[in-house]
Scaffold this motif. Structure first.
Motif, PDB file in Angstrom:
ATOM      1  N   UNK A 393     -50.961 -22.153 -20.005  1.00 24.57           N
ATOM      2  CA  UNK A 393     -50.521 -23.287 -19.207  1.00 24.57           C
ATOM      3  C   UNK A 393     -49.297 -22.845 -18.421  1.00 24.57           C
ATOM      4  N   UNK A 394     -48.693 -23.747 -17.683  1.00 21.28           N
ATOM      5  CA  UNK A 394     -47.573 -23.348 -16.826  1.00 21.28           C
ATOM      6  C   UNK A 394     -46.279 -23.060 -17.586  1.00 21.28           C
ATOM      7  N   UNK A 395     -46.236 -23.414 -18.856  1.00 27.64           N
ATOM      8  CA  UNK A 395     -45.067 -23.051 -19.651  1.00 27.64           C
ATOM      9  C   UNK A 395     -45.315 -21.793 -20.473  1.00 27.64           C
ATOM     10  N   UNK A 396     -46.487 -21.164 -20.308  1.00 35.18           N
ATOM     11  CA  UNK A 396     -46.741 -19.878 -20.945  1.00 35.18           C
ATOM     12  C   UNK A 396     -45.874 -18.815 -20.277  1.00 35.18           C
ATOM     13  N   UNK A 397     -45.269 -17.956 -21.059  1.00 32.88           N
ATOM     14  CA  UNK A 397     -44.412 -16.904 -20.516  1.00 32.88           C
ATOM     15  C   UNK A 397     -45.154 -16.084 -19.470  1.00 32.88           C
ATOM     16  N   UNK A 398     -44.508 -15.828 -18.347  1.00 36.75           N
ATOM     17  CA  UNK A 398     -45.010 -15.025 -17.219  1.00 36.75           C
ATOM     18  C   UNK A 398     -45.952 -15.774 -16.289  1.00 36.75           C
ATOM     19  N   UNK A 399     -46.334 -17.009 -16.631  1.00 36.84           N
ATOM     20  CA  UNK A 399     -47.135 -17.811 -15.704  1.00 36.84           C
ATOM     21  C   UNK A 399     -46.185 -18.505 -14.733  1.00 36.84           C
ATOM     22  N   UNK A 400     -46.362 -18.305 -13.426  1.00 37.00           N
ATOM     23  CA  UNK A 400     -45.440 -18.921 -12.461  1.00 37.00           C
ATOM     24  C   UNK A 400     -45.420 -20.446 -12.576  1.00 37.00           C
ATOM     25  N   UNK A 401     -44.263 -21.027 -12.304  1.00 42.75           N
ATOM     26  CA  UNK A 401     -44.135 -22.471 -12.291  1.00 42.75           C
ATOM     27  C   UNK A 401     -43.697 -23.045 -13.618  1.00 42.75           C
ATOM     28  N   UNK A 446     -53.820 -17.013 -10.651  1.00 44.29           N
ATOM     29  CA  UNK A 446     -54.684 -15.905 -11.052  1.00 44.29           C
ATOM     30  C   UNK A 446     -54.080 -15.227 -12.270  1.00 44.29           C
ATOM     31  N   UNK A 447     -54.844 -15.223 -13.384  1.00 40.57           N
ATOM     32  CA  UNK A 447     -54.470 -14.509 -14.601  1.00 40.57           C
ATOM     33  C   UNK A 447     -55.492 -13.396 -14.806  1.00 40.57           C
ATOM     34  N   UNK A 448     -55.033 -12.204 -15.038  1.00 38.68           N
ATOM     35  CA  UNK A 448     -55.917 -11.056 -15.070  1.00 38.68           C
ATOM     36  C   UNK A 448     -56.647 -10.899 -16.402  1.00 38.68           C
ATOM     37  N   UNK A 449     -57.868 -10.366 -16.297  1.00 32.96           N
ATOM     38  CA  UNK A 449     -58.596  -9.977 -17.484  1.00 32.96           C
ATOM     39  C   UNK A 449     -58.077  -8.652 -18.012  1.00 32.96           C
ATOM     40  N   UNK A 450     -58.155  -8.471 -19.331  1.00 27.40           N
ATOM     41  CA  UNK A 450     -57.668  -7.252 -19.972  1.00 27.40           C
ATOM     42  C   UNK A 450     -58.520  -6.998 -21.211  1.00 27.40           C
ATOM     43  N   UNK A 451     -58.368  -5.825 -21.810  1.00 23.53           N
ATOM     44  CA  UNK A 451     -59.164  -5.472 -22.980  1.00 23.53           C
ATOM     45  C   UNK A 451     -58.968  -6.460 -24.124  1.00 23.53           C
ATOM     46  N   UNK A 452     -57.810  -7.074 -24.197  1.00 21.73           N
ATOM     47  CA  UNK A 452     -57.519  -8.034 -25.265  1.00 21.73           C
ATOM     48  C   UNK A 452     -57.899  -9.459 -24.887  1.00 21.73           C
ATOM     49  N   UNK A 453     -58.324  -9.645 -23.658  1.00 19.78           N
ATOM     50  CA  UNK A 453     -58.627 -10.994 -23.166  1.00 19.78           C
ATOM     51  C   UNK A 453     -57.822 -11.258 -21.909  1.00 19.78           C
ATOM     52  N   UNK A 454     -57.478 -12.505 -21.659  1.00 16.30           N
ATOM     53  CA  UNK A 454     -56.630 -12.819 -20.513  1.00 16.30           C
ATOM     54  C   UNK A 454     -55.181 -12.440 -20.793  1.00 16.30           C
ATOM     55  N   UNK A 455     -54.476 -12.062 -19.734  1.00  8.99           N
ATOM     56  CA  UNK A 455     -53.054 -11.796 -19.862  1.00  8.99           C
ATOM     57  C   UNK A 455     -52.294 -12.514 -18.763  1.00  8.99           C
ATOM     58  N   UNK A 456     -51.145 -13.071 -19.120  1.00  8.91           N
ATOM     59  CA  UNK A 456     -50.291 -13.726 -18.132  1.00  8.91           C
ATOM     60  C   UNK A 456     -49.429 -12.727 -17.380  1.00  8.91           C
ATOM     61  N   UNK A 457     -49.384 -11.483 -17.856  1.00 12.70           N
ATOM     62  CA  UNK A 457     -48.599 -10.449 -17.182  1.00 12.70           C
ATOM     63  C   UNK A 457     -49.118 -10.248 -15.764  1.00 12.70           C
ATOM     64  N   UNK A 458     -48.240 -10.232 -14.811  1.00 11.37           N
ATOM     65  CA  UNK A 458     -48.544 -10.050 -13.389  1.00 11.37           C
ATOM     66  C   UNK A 458     -49.358 -11.207 -12.799  1.00 11.37           C
ATOM     67  N   UNK A 459     -49.382 -12.330 -13.481  1.00 16.11           N
ATOM     68  CA  UNK A 459     -50.088 -13.486 -12.929  1.00 16.11           C
ATOM     69  C   UNK A 459     -49.349 -14.003 -11.698  1.00 16.11           C
ATOM     70  N   UNK A 460     -50.114 -14.590 -10.791  1.00  9.77           N
ATOM     71  CA  UNK A 460     -49.547 -15.068  -9.530  1.00  9.77           C
ATOM     72  C   UNK A 460     -50.092 -16.465  -9.245  1.00  9.77           C
TER      73      UNK A 460
END
Length: 491
Positions: A393-401, A446-460
């Motif tokens: 959600x928007x309060x997840x770390x690294x998710x903008x907003x 946009x949240x990227x897919x990764x080997x572990x699932x979705x990641x908020x890292x580098x989300x825009x």
């Protein structure tokens, strides 16, 4: 003569979105050969692209005229510099901006003319008094130089028709060409048309079929397409409501000659997604259910039910039910969460098993009511389970907003590989997002897919002000391209 399909009734929507008075509407879902393999590449560069609707946007002074944006995929993220805005004022696009047309009310992206580039069929709810026609389906053609209004075509419709409702795509005769199922009802609402591909640049299909989809006084609230019985031909599922009652569904099997005209009965569904979650060769049907068949339940926490494919179609015995109280699923089932309000399938972690993104637009984040969230359920040999599920959600770390009341994050969702790394990325819309003093401007993430699932890292995130598009009450992100169908139209 406009009709809006109530996957959630007006009463449900009012509870979800406060002063907003029009329902969240379920959309379409499709999968080819039991897997989510639909290509969404408008310019043919190998990256999947994204179309976003802003049906509330004001165009040339016309309120609710609506517009769409096309953002081209890249190895990086959603790029405002690679985003274009298309309206009915764009050269080549049929019609003109008009009040309440909601250009982009529904969209589906498939290769309709067979040239290898993805095209976009979209619905506008314009009214054309000269022929007493409500609504249009307009096709924008994919181009290597980028999509534009060039050669765009409005598909034919008879006089006195309601056009474009329930638009769905699939290969229903297994000839390798995409077919289009759409409302095109003359005088009554008994029939829909199936336009068998390829559809030429003049809008003419190879052939067509008129299908009598209704047997009682009801309306279609959601659809799904996929090869549910594993015979190599996609099938069509249609689901019905009447006033505050869920009215069940029908399965129209695909054949070499096209869709069968004698349907099988299905259980009701509010929203849908299709993929072969357990990779057994049969497309599976994921749905959000209507509790007790009541479409007016304003306090529904939300329940997702999966019907696994079988030689007879979606199985009524091999099923799985998942809620936020299921072991492993983040959160708790609470009143008005609407878990499953939107659904989308794709392989996020690249393990070969499609996963399911679940919109939870009514989720409270702390004290912020209806801020919204998205939950990812992971597929595997046993199908979808709660094991390893993730929530964002928007309060997840690294998710903008920042999460705010009424954002409705997860009000639209789409899994597609924007970055071309072999893993599906999550695009999530929040049509209720305020942009400073601009109310309901809307935004997408946009949240990227990764080997572990979705990641908020580098989300825009992207919103109308980023691309210089109309922002006030635009509801940007109310609907996304692909198989989601019409979302939260908020007048």
């Amino acid at each position: 003569m406009s009709i809006r399909r109530p996957a959630l009734s007006t009463a449900v929507a009012a509870a979800l979105i406060g002063s907003f008075s029009v329902p969240i509407v379920a959309g379409t879902a499709s999968a080819k050969d039991g897997a989510a393999t639909v290509r969404e590449d408008f310019n043919g560069d190998g990256y999947q692209d994204l179309a976003v609707a802003a049906p509330g946007g004001t165009v040339n002074g016309h309120t609710w005229a609506g517009y769409i944006t096309i953002t081209y995929g890249s190895a990086h993220d959603l790029d405002p510099e690679r985003t274009m805005v298309i309206t009915q004022d764009t050269p080549g696009v049929p019609g003109v901006p008009s009040d309440n047309a909601q250009f982009g009310y529904d969209m589906i992206s498939r290769d309709l003319d067979g040239d290898g580039l993805t095209d976009l069929a979209l619905v506008t709810r314009e009214y054309r008094p000269e022929d007493n026609i409500g609504g249009s389906v307009i096709v924008l053609w994919g181009r290597q130089l980028g999509m534009s209004g060039q050669d765009a075509v409005r598909l034919d419709a008879p006089a006195n028709a309601q056009v474009g409702e329930d638009i769905t795509a699939g290969d229903f005769d297994s000839d390798g060409h995409t077919d289009l199922f759409m409302g095109n009802s003359e005088d009554s609402y008994d029939y829909h048309d199936v336009l068998y591909g390829p559809i030429d640049r003049g809008g003419s299909p190879a052939r067509d079929q008129r299908l009598q989809v209704y047997s009682t006084d009801n309306t279609i609230n959601s659809t799904a397409a996929g090869d549910f019985n594993g015979d190599g031909i996609e099938d069509l599922a249609t689901f019905y409501v009447y006033e505050n009652h869920a009215e069940g569904g029908k399965l129209w099997l695909g054949t070499k000659d096209g869709l069968s005209t004698v349907p099988q009965r299905l259980t009701s569904a509010a929203s849908t997604a299709v993929a072969d979650f357990d990779q057994d060769g049969y497309a599976d049907l994921a749905t959000r259910i209507f509790p007790n068949g009541d479409t007016e339940n304003v306090e529904d926490p939300g329940t997702v039910k999966i019907y696994y494919g079988s030689p007879a179609g979606p199985s009524q015995t091999r099923t799985r039910t998942i809620t936020q109280n299921t072991a492993g699923v983040p959160g708790v089932s609470e009143k008005s969460d609407q878990f499953g309000g939107r659904l989308s399938a794709g392989d996020v972690n690249g393990d070969g098993y499609p996963d399911l993104a679940v919109g939870v637009p009514g989720e409270a984040i702390g004290s912020k009511k209806k801020a919204g969230a998205v939950v990812l359920l992971k597929g595997g040999r046993a199908g979808l389970t709660g094991t390893g599920a993730q929530a964002f959600h928007q309060d997840t770390a690294s998710v903008p907003g920042v999460a705010e009341s009424g954002d409705l994050f997860g009000g639209s969702i789409r899994l597609l590989d924007v970055t071309r790394d072999g893993r599906a990325d999550l695009v999530a819309g929040a049509p209720g997002e305020n942009l400073g003093n601009v109310v309901n401007g809307g935004a997408v993430w946009l949240l990227r897919g990764a080997a572990s699932g979705l990641t908020a890292s580098k989300s825009v995130a992207q919103n109308p002000t980023d691309i210089g598009a109309p922002a006030a009450k635009a509801l940007f992100g109310e609907n996304l391209s692909g198989d989601n169908g019409p979302g939260m139209a908020i007048p």
